[in-house]
Scaffold this active site. Structure first.
Site, mmCIF file in Angstrom:
data_model
loop_
_atom_site.group_PDB
_atom_site.id
_atom_site.type_symbol
_atom_site.label_atom_id
_atom_site.label_comp_id
_atom_site.label_asym_id
_atom_site.label_seq_id
_atom_site.Cartn_x
_atom_site.Cartn_y
_atom_site.Cartn_z
ATOM 1 N N HIS A 60 8.107 -64.910 -52.878
ATOM 2 C CA HIS A 60 7.200 -63.995 -52.164
ATOM 3 C C HIS A 60 7.339 -64.118 -50.653
ATOM 4 O O HIS A 60 7.513 -65.212 -50.107
ATOM 5 C CB HIS A 60 5.751 -64.265 -52.579
ATOM 6 C CG HIS A 60 4.814 -63.171 -52.194
ATOM 7 N ND1 HIS A 60 3.903 -63.277 -51.172
ATOM 8 C CD2 HIS A 60 4.682 -61.906 -52.674
ATOM 9 C CE1 HIS A 60 3.243 -62.139 -51.057
ATOM 10 N NE2 HIS A 60 3.692 -61.302 -51.961
ATOM 11 N N GLU A 129 2.843 -58.375 -48.673
ATOM 12 C CA GLU A 129 1.619 -59.166 -48.767
ATOM 13 C C GLU A 129 0.478 -58.248 -49.193
ATOM 14 O O GLU A 129 0.410 -57.096 -48.772
ATOM 15 C CB GLU A 129 1.297 -59.806 -47.404
ATOM 16 C CG GLU A 129 0.026 -60.628 -47.374
ATOM 17 C CD GLU A 129 0.058 -61.827 -48.317
ATOM 18 O OE1 GLU A 129 -0.152 -61.617 -49.531
ATOM 19 O OE2 GLU A 129 0.273 -62.953 -47.844
ATOM 20 N N ALA A 166 -10.410 -65.957 -49.566
ATOM 21 C CA ALA A 166 -11.180 -66.539 -48.462
ATOM 22 C C ALA A 166 -11.824 -65.419 -47.660
ATOM 23 O O ALA A 166 -11.315 -64.303 -47.613
ATOM 24 C CB ALA A 166 -10.274 -67.373 -47.557
#
Length: 228
Positions: A60, A129, A166
């Site tokens: 990734h 992403e 988060a």
């Protein structure tokens, strides 16, 4: 909005082993302390309860290990739309985390999966992403879309409550996209922690501008769910 038109959904973002102490490769400080709040919310009568998972391939783009001479947390890389090289954005690099099929990618055992209706896996496209549970930031064309917005609409959802990890990354992006999709959106403050705690108020302000409220577990917004 009348009470009978209030159909809230709960989105629990990335409560995975790699994001939690003591052994997570990208552990968020005090990440496990959100569990009591999340479990209290799971007991409420949300129309739908969704858990999300980062589910990355080993190669990734967000892993610093996949870039020569780059360090996690410190360095950035440019994400390029595979179908439109003119569309790009910068993204922070991280330690390897939540690799598909690994222990670190598992939802934490304190989370009662019997109360989860749907698990959404994200970040599976190696070139992009994807912090948000809805889709990646690329738009022309979109590269990766989880289908979550359509799923929530099918269930008649009006309001979305976000918790998890988060606060300054995946929770923020998920909440902003929920609001963008037309849902009244809240983040329950006690149910999230930030990678960088110093930016809490800054992120809270950014969310407010996007129409997202950060609320308390003991506030009227959560109490309303109990009466739904």
């Amino acid at each position: 909005m009348a009470t009978n038109q209030f159909k809230p959904a709960l989105i629990i973002v990335d409560l995975q082993e790699d994001f939690c102490p003591p052994n997570g490769s990208l552990a968020v400080t005090d990440g496990r302390k959100v569990i009591p709040t999340v479990n209290k919310l799971l007991d409420l009568p949300f129309v739908i309860k969704v858990a999300t998972k980062d589910w990355h391939p080993q190669d990734h783009i967000s892993f610093a290990s996949n870039h020569a001479n780059k360090k996690p947390f410190v360095d950035f890389t440019t994400v390029i739309n595979p179908s439109n090289p003119a569309e790009t954005y910068e993204t922070r690099l991280w330690p390897d985390h939540c690799v598909q099929g690994t222990k670190g990618a598992e939802l934490i055992p304190e989370l009662d999966l019997t109360k989860i209706d749907e698990v959404v896996e994200k970040g599976q496209v190696k070139e992009v992403e994807m912090y948000s549970a809805f889709y990646d930031p690329l738009e022309n064309p979109r590269v990766s879309d989880s289908g979550l917005a359509g799923f929530l609409r099918e269930k008649g959802v009006t309001d979305v409550y976000c918790v998890g990890l988060a606060f300054d990354y995946c929770v923020k992006s998920t909440a902003i996209d929920a609001a963008k999709e037309g849902f009244k959106t809240y983040v329950v403050g006690e149910g999230t922690k930030a990678v960088d705690p110093a930016v809490w108020e800054e992120v809270k302000g950014e969310l407010k501008v996007k129409g997202v409220e950060v609320v308390s577990l003991n506030g009227q917004e959560v109490a309303r769910v109990g009466k739904a």
